[in-house]
Design a protein around this motif. Structure first.
Motif, mmCIF file in Angstrom:
data_model
loop_
_atom_site.group_PDB
_atom_site.id
_atom_site.type_symbol
_atom_site.label_atom_id
_atom_site.label_comp_id
_atom_site.label_asym_id
_atom_site.label_seq_id
_atom_site.Cartn_x
_atom_site.Cartn_y
_atom_site.Cartn_z
ATOM 1 N N ALA A 130 4.660 10.567 6.447
ATOM 2 C CA ALA A 130 4.984 9.468 7.361
ATOM 3 C C ALA A 130 4.910 8.115 6.652
ATOM 4 O O ALA A 130 5.716 7.216 6.918
ATOM 5 C CB ALA A 130 4.034 9.496 8.559
ATOM 6 N N ILE A 131 3.956 7.981 5.709
ATOM 7 C CA ILE A 131 3.814 6.716 4.971
ATOM 8 C C ILE A 131 4.926 6.567 3.938
ATOM 9 O O ILE A 131 5.629 5.553 3.885
ATOM 10 C CB ILE A 131 2.441 6.650 4.279
ATOM 11 N N ALA A 156 -0.049 5.883 10.378
ATOM 12 C CA ALA A 156 -0.255 7.206 9.800
ATOM 13 C C ALA A 156 -1.736 7.574 9.784
ATOM 14 O O ALA A 156 -2.102 8.735 10.001
ATOM 15 C CB ALA A 156 0.309 7.248 8.379
ATOM 16 N N ALA A 157 -2.592 6.578 9.534
ATOM 17 C CA ALA A 157 -4.036 6.838 9.574
ATOM 18 C C ALA A 157 -4.475 7.222 10.980
ATOM 19 O O ALA A 157 -5.351 8.097 11.156
ATOM 20 C CB ALA A 157 -4.793 5.606 9.093
ATOM 21 N N SER A 158 -3.881 6.592 11.987
ATOM 22 C CA SER A 158 -4.186 6.965 13.376
ATOM 23 C C SER A 158 -3.769 8.404 13.640
ATOM 24 O O SER A 158 -4.509 9.172 14.273
ATOM 25 C CB SER A 158 -3.453 6.031 14.344
ATOM 26 N N LEU A 159 -2.575 8.772 13.138
ATOM 27 C CA LEU A 159 -2.114 10.153 13.261
ATOM 28 C C LEU A 159 -3.076 11.112 12.574
ATOM 29 O O LEU A 159 -3.409 12.182 13.100
ATOM 30 C CB LEU A 159 -0.715 10.279 12.646
ATOM 31 N N GLY A 160 -3.548 10.714 11.371
ATOM 32 C CA GLY A 160 -4.482 11.562 10.643
ATOM 33 C C GLY A 160 -5.806 11.722 11.367
ATOM 34 O O GLY A 160 -6.374 12.821 11.402
ATOM 35 N N ALA A 161 -6.306 10.639 11.946
ATOM 36 C CA ALA A 161 -7.568 10.720 12.689
ATOM 37 C C ALA A 161 -7.428 11.653 13.894
ATOM 38 O O ALA A 161 -8.312 12.485 14.161
ATOM 39 C CB ALA A 161 -7.985 9.323 13.148
ATOM 40 N N PHE A 162 -6.296 11.529 14.605
ATOM 41 C CA PHE A 162 -6.056 12.417 15.743
ATOM 42 C C PHE A 162 -5.892 13.862 15.284
ATOM 43 O O PHE A 162 -6.423 14.796 15.900
ATOM 44 C CB PHE A 162 -4.813 11.951 16.506
ATOM 45 N N GLY A 163 -5.165 14.052 14.163
ATOM 46 C CA GLY A 163 -5.005 15.394 13.624
ATOM 47 C C GLY A 163 -6.322 16.003 13.183
ATOM 48 O O GLY A 163 -6.552 17.212 13.350
ATOM 49 N N ILE A 215 0.835 -1.202 0.000
ATOM 50 C CA ILE A 215 0.000 0.000 0.000
ATOM 51 C C ILE A 215 0.868 1.249 0.000
ATOM 52 O O ILE A 215 0.518 2.278 -0.594
ATOM 53 C CB ILE A 215 -0.963 -0.016 1.210
ATOM 54 N N VAL A 216 2.033 1.175 0.636
ATOM 55 C CA VAL A 216 2.951 2.320 0.653
ATOM 56 C C VAL A 216 3.410 2.629 -0.767
ATOM 57 O O VAL A 216 3.408 3.795 -1.204
ATOM 58 C CB VAL A 216 4.157 2.025 1.568
ATOM 59 N N GLN A 217 3.799 1.606 -1.520
ATOM 60 C CA GLN A 217 4.232 1.813 -2.896
ATOM 61 C C GLN A 217 3.069 2.242 -3.783
ATOM 62 O O GLN A 217 3.247 3.022 -4.726
ATOM 63 C CB GLN A 217 4.889 0.545 -3.430
ATOM 64 N N ASN A 241 10.064 3.586 -7.359
ATOM 65 C CA ASN A 241 11.374 3.040 -7.715
ATOM 66 C C ASN A 241 12.505 3.791 -7.011
ATOM 67 O O ASN A 241 13.461 3.188 -6.512
ATOM 68 C CB ASN A 241 11.593 3.106 -9.227
ATOM 69 N N TYR A 242 12.374 5.115 -6.957
ATOM 70 C CA TYR A 242 13.431 5.936 -6.352
ATOM 71 C C TYR A 242 13.484 5.777 -4.833
ATOM 72 O O TYR A 242 14.549 5.647 -4.246
ATOM 73 C CB TYR A 242 13.206 7.401 -6.734
ATOM 74 N N VAL A 243 12.312 5.798 -4.218
ATOM 75 C CA VAL A 243 12.275 5.783 -2.756
ATOM 76 C C VAL A 243 12.494 4.370 -2.202
ATOM 77 O O VAL A 243 13.191 4.179 -1.213
ATOM 78 C CB VAL A 243 10.945 6.370 -2.240
ATOM 79 N N TYR A 244 11.887 3.376 -2.887
ATOM 80 C CA TYR A 244 11.892 2.017 -2.334
ATOM 81 C C TYR A 244 12.760 1.062 -3.141
ATOM 82 O O TYR A 244 12.832 -0.124 -2.815
ATOM 83 C CB TYR A 244 10.464 1.481 -2.246
ATOM 84 N N GLY A 245 13.386 1.544 -4.224
ATOM 85 C CA GLY A 245 14.289 0.697 -5.012
ATOM 86 C C GLY A 245 13.622 -0.516 -5.587
ATOM 87 O O GLY A 245 14.166 -1.619 -5.545
ATOM 88 N N ARG A 246 12.405 -0.343 -6.160
ATOM 89 C CA ARG A 246 11.694 -1.474 -6.745
ATOM 90 C C ARG A 246 12.472 -2.009 -7.947
ATOM 91 O O ARG A 246 12.957 -1.247 -8.755
ATOM 92 C CB ARG A 246 10.282 -1.077 -7.184
#
Length: 448
Positions: free
Chosen positions: A249-250, A260-267, A180-182, A443-448
Motif C-alpha cells: 500500500a505504501i 498503511a500503518a493504521s491498516l497494519g495495526a488493525f491487521g 518516507i515512501v521513497q 527511481n523506477y516506481v517514482y521516477g526520481r
C-alpha cells in the motif's frame, strides 16, 4: 568567546552529559534552552519573552503536528501486537522444517524468522529478546556452537532497523526531509541483500566446519509434504499477507505511510484474534508500550530540533561545514569519513541519538559533495546495524544476554557477533559500488 566557539562548547557539553548517562531528550532540551537564552539574549527584553521560549513551543507543536511522525505509534502498536500474538514460534518451527536440507538449517531458519518478524515489528529489542527466548535455546540444544548461535540471533534481530517498516527510516525521513515512501523503497533490496549475506555466511561456515552447526536427526525433521505446507500456510502466510498489504500500500501509492500503518495495526489485531491471543491485558500492555516509546521519540525530536536550531544560529553547522570542505575530500572520502564517524558513535550511543543529533550535522554537507540524501540514509541504516553489536552499548548483545542461559557469557555474544560486522561492511561496499541496489526501485516506481 565568539558565537561559533560557544556552539562548539555546546556540542562538547552535550556529548559529555550523554556519556555521563543523563536522559538524552531532556539534556537536548535543557542545552537548547540554556544556550538559546544566551544566543537570543537582549537586555531590553524581559526574561520570559526571550525568543528561545517561543522557539521551543513552536518546535514542540511542529513535532506533534508532523504527519510523518504519526506513523511511528501506529507501526509500534502493530509491532507490539504481532510480538504478543504467538506467531513467531510457529514461524520458526515451520521454516526450520522447510529448510531442513540446507547446511545450518536451524540458523538459516532463525535468520529468516528474524527478517520476517523484523519486517512486521520493526522493534530491535522485541525481535532479539523473543528470538533469544525461542530460537537461541533450540540452537544450543541442537549442538550449535555457542558463539555462532549468539551471533546469528543478534545479527538477525537487528535487521528491523533497515527492513521496512523501519522506525529508524521514519525518523531519518523526518530529519532529512526526504520521502518516507521513497526511503522504504530504497531500503527494500539492501535489507534483502544483508539478510541474504548473513544466510550465505552461516551456510558457508557450516560447510567448512560442520561441528559449528550439526545436522538435525532425520527423524526430528522428516514430515509429509502436506503437513509442511499446512504449517507454512498457518504461520508464514498470514504474516506475509499483513506485511505485503502494508508495504504494498505504501510503495504503490495506495495509501500514505500513516494510513498503511493504521491498516497494519488493525491487521495485527485481526491476527492476534485469529491466533486466540487477543485479550484485555495484551491490548493494555501494547498500548502502554506504544505510548511510552512514542513519547520518547517525540521528546527526542523536540529536544533535537531546539538544540539544532540554536546550534545553527550560533554558527556551529557553518564551522563544521567549512572545516570538512577545507579538507578537500572527494565524495568517496567524505562518505568514508562520515560512515567511520557514525560507526564510532555507535559504540557509546544508540541509533536514535545518532539519527536525531549527529546525522543533521552531515546533512548540509551532502549537496556540496553531490551525495543523494536518500542514498546516504540507506548507508547510515546499514551502518547502524553495527551500533547494536559493538560494545560498550551493544544493545542487541545485552538483550540476548538478559534471556540467555547462565553459562552464556557476554564475551561469547560479542565474539559471535564480530564476523557479522564484516558482513555489514561488505554490504556497504557493495551498495556504494552498485548504488542501484538502493536507488533502482524508487527511481523506477517514482521516477526520481
Amino acid at each position: 568567546m565568539s558565537d561559533p566557539q560557544v556552539a562548539m562548547l555546546m556540542l562538547a557539553l552535550l556529548v559529555a552529559t550523554i556519556l555521563l548517562g543523563f536522559p538524552i531528550a531532556f539534556t537536548l532540551l535543557a542545552m537548547g534552552i540554556g544556550f538559546g537564552f544566551y544566543a537570543y539574549y537582549s537586555p531590553d527584553v524581559p526574561f520570559f519573552e526571550n525568543t528561545i521560549f517561543d522557539l521551543t513551543v513552536n518546535q514542540t507543536y511542529s513535532v506533534i503536528s508532523n504527519d510523518v511522525l504519526v506513523a511511528v505509534p501506529l507501526f509500534l502498536f502493530m509491532g507490539y501486537i504481532v510480538e504478543r500474538a504467538n506467531i513467531v514460534d510457529k514461524l520458526f518451527f515451520s521454516l526450520n522444517i522447510a529448510a531442513r536440507r540446507v547446511p545450518a538449517s536451524m540458523a538459516v531458519a532463525a535468520l529468516g524468522t528474524c527478517a520476517i518478524f523484523a519486517t512486521a515489528v520493526g522493534i530491535i529489542g522485541a525481535v532479539v529478546t523473543l528470538m533469544g527466548l525461542l530460537a537461541f535455546p533450540a540452537l544450543l540444544k541442537a549442538g550449535y556452537d555457542r558463539q555462532f548461535a549468539a551471533g546469528v540471533i543478534c545479527a538477525g534481530g537487528c535487521l528491523g532497523i533497515l527492513i521496512p517498516p523501519s522506525i529508524m527510516l521514519i525518523l531519518y525521513a523526518a530529519t532529512a526531509g526526504v520521502s518516507i515512501v521513497q526511503a522504504y523503497a530504497a531500503a527494500f533490496f539492501p535489507g534483502l541483500l544483508l539478510a541474504g549475506l548473513y544466510m550465505i555466511y552461516v551456510m558457508g561456515r557450516a560447510l567448512l566446519n560442520p561441528r559449528l552447526a550439526p545436522k538435525p536427526p532425520k527423524e526430528a525433521t522428516e514430515m509429509p509434504m502436506r503437513q509442511v505446507l499446512w504449517m507454512m500456510l498457518t504461520s508464514f502466510v498470514p504474516l506475509a499477507v499483513l506485511i505485503l498489504a502494508v508495504l504494498g500500500a505504501i510503495l504503490f501509492g495506495l495509501a500514505t505511510p500513516t494510513e498503511a500503518a493504521s491498516l497494519g495495526a488493525f491487521g495485527g489485531l485481526l491476527l492476534a484474534a485469529a491466533y486466540r491471543t487477543l485479550d484485555w491485558e495484551m491490548l493494555k500492555s501494547s498500548v502502554y508500550l506504544t505510548v511510552r516509546t512514542s513519547a520518547m521519540v517525540c521528546w527526542l525530536f523536540v529536544g533535537s530540533w531546539t538544540f539544532s536550531s540554536v546550534f545553527s544560529y550560533l554558527g556551529g553547522h557553518e564551522i563544521i561545514k567549512e572545516f570538512v570542505l577545507g579538507l578537500n575530500l572527494s565524495p568517496v572520502m567524505f562518505l568514508i569519513l562520515a560512515q567511520v564517524i557514525i560507526f564510532l558513535l555507535g559504540w557509546p550511543l544508540e541509533w536514535s541519538e545518532i539519527i536525531i543529533i549527529f546525522v543533521p550535522i552531515f546533512l548540509p554537507l551532502l549537496e556540496p559533495f553531490g551525495v543523494d540524501p536518500l542514498f546516504f540514509g540507506i548507508l547510515v541504516a546499514l551502518n547502524l546495524q553495527t551500533s547494536f553489536m559493538t560494545p560498550p552499548m551493544a544493545m542487541a548483545a545485552y538483550y540476548l544476554k538478559g534471556v540467555s542461559p547462565p553459562e552464556v557469557q557476554l564475551v561469547d555474544i560479542f565474539k559471535g557477533s564480530f564476523p557479522f560486522l564484516f558482513i555489514v561492511v561488505l554490504a556497504m561496499v557493495l551498495l556504494y559500488n552498485f548504488p542501484d541496489i538502493a536507488l533502482w526501485l524508487p527511481n523506477y516506481v517514482y521516477g526520481r
